[in-house]
Design a protein around this motif. Sequence first.
Motif, short mmCIF file in Angstrom:
data_model
loop_
_atom_site.label_atom_id
_atom_site.label_comp_id
_atom_site.label_asym_id
_atom_site.label_seq_id
_atom_site.Cartn_x
_atom_site.Cartn_y
_atom_site.Cartn_z
N GLN A 13 0.83 -1.20 0.00
CA GLN A 13 0.00 0.00 0.00
C GLN A 13 0.87 1.25 0.00
O GLN A 13 2.02 1.22 0.46
CB GLN A 13 -0.91 0.00 1.23
CG GLN A 13 -1.98 -1.06 1.20
CD GLN A 13 -2.96 -0.92 2.35
OE1 GLN A 13 -2.68 -0.28 3.37
NE2 GLN A 13 -4.13 -1.52 2.20
N PRO A 14 0.34 2.35 -0.50
CA PRO A 14 1.10 3.61 -0.43
C PRO A 14 1.52 3.91 1.01
O PRO A 14 0.73 3.71 1.95
CB PRO A 14 0.09 4.64 -0.94
CG PRO A 14 -0.79 3.87 -1.86
CD PRO A 14 -0.92 2.51 -1.23
N GLY A 15 2.76 4.35 1.15
CA GLY A 15 3.32 4.61 2.47
C GLY A 15 4.02 3.41 3.08
O GLY A 15 4.69 3.54 4.11
N GLY A 16 3.88 2.27 2.45
CA GLY A 16 4.48 1.05 2.98
C GLY A 16 5.94 0.91 2.59
O GLY A 16 6.54 1.79 1.97
N SER A 87 8.21 4.61 2.49
CA SER A 87 7.28 5.66 2.02
C SER A 87 6.96 5.49 0.53
O SER A 87 7.02 6.45 -0.25
CB SER A 87 7.88 7.05 2.28
OG SER A 87 8.17 7.23 3.64
N LYS A 89 5.30 5.11 -3.05
CA LYS A 89 4.25 5.86 -3.74
C LYS A 89 3.78 5.06 -4.96
O LYS A 89 4.54 4.23 -5.48
CB LYS A 89 4.81 7.20 -4.21
CG LYS A 89 5.43 8.06 -3.13
CD LYS A 89 6.06 9.31 -3.73
CE LYS A 89 6.70 10.18 -2.66
NZ LYS A 89 7.31 11.40 -3.24
N PRO A 90 2.58 5.31 -5.43
CA PRO A 90 2.11 4.60 -6.63
C PRO A 90 3.06 4.75 -7.81
O PRO A 90 3.21 3.82 -8.60
CB PRO A 90 0.75 5.25 -6.89
CG PRO A 90 0.27 5.68 -5.54
CD PRO A 90 1.50 6.13 -4.83
N THR A 93 5.73 2.13 -8.70
CA THR A 93 5.35 0.86 -9.32
C THR A 93 6.16 0.63 -10.60
O THR A 93 6.20 1.48 -11.49
CB THR A 93 3.85 0.87 -9.67
OG1 THR A 93 3.09 0.93 -8.45
CG2 THR A 93 3.47 -0.39 -10.44
N THR A 116 4.57 -3.32 -6.91
CA THR A 116 3.31 -2.63 -7.19
C THR A 116 2.85 -1.91 -5.93
O THR A 116 2.72 -2.53 -4.88
CB THR A 116 2.22 -3.61 -7.65
OG1 THR A 116 2.66 -4.31 -8.81
CG2 THR A 116 0.93 -2.88 -7.96
N VAL A 117 2.65 -0.61 -6.06
CA VAL A 117 2.21 0.21 -4.92
C VAL A 117 0.79 0.67 -5.23
O VAL A 117 0.56 1.49 -6.12
CB VAL A 117 3.13 1.41 -4.70
CG1 VAL A 117 2.70 2.17 -3.44
CG2 VAL A 117 4.58 0.97 -4.59
N SER A 118 -0.15 0.13 -4.48
CA SER A 118 -1.55 0.42 -4.76
C SER A 118 -2.40 0.14 -3.53
O SER A 118 -2.09 -0.76 -2.74
CB SER A 118 -2.04 -0.45 -5.92
OG SER A 118 -3.42 -0.28 -6.13
N SER A 119 -3.45 0.90 -3.38
CA SER A 119 -4.39 0.67 -2.29
C SER A 119 -5.54 -0.22 -2.77
O SER A 119 -6.44 -0.55 -1.99
CB SER A 119 -4.92 1.99 -1.74
OG SER A 119 -5.48 2.77 -2.79
#
Length: 119
Positions: A13-16, A87, A89-90, A93, A116-119
Amino acid sequence: QVQVVESGGGLVQPGGSLRLSCAASGISGSIFSIYNMGWYRQAPGKQRELVATITNADSIVYADSVKGRFTISRDNAKITVYLQMNSLKPEDTAVYYCRAYLTAARVYWGQGTQVTVSS
């Protein structure tokens, strides 16, 4: 034959955070220590770009887009280079690739690991 293999990618997830690893084989730790190592990434429809590099003298360069968030490091005894990504961000990705460079005739790329950065 030198090979490099990336691992540690995934969905976050974003911020992860994620930590990528790049393990080299076919060389000893002492030989690995003289290689310059780098992480690159390629997003869909975009060119491959530099993320971070670390030389055999531990000199480090980061892309402006990841400064303060990503950390590259190496463990010559484990013949491995790491990329700690915080931290996220999408726009981070991409497929992340590891590169080992000694000379123009001694350049080795891994097969890549998807981040992959996604919520």
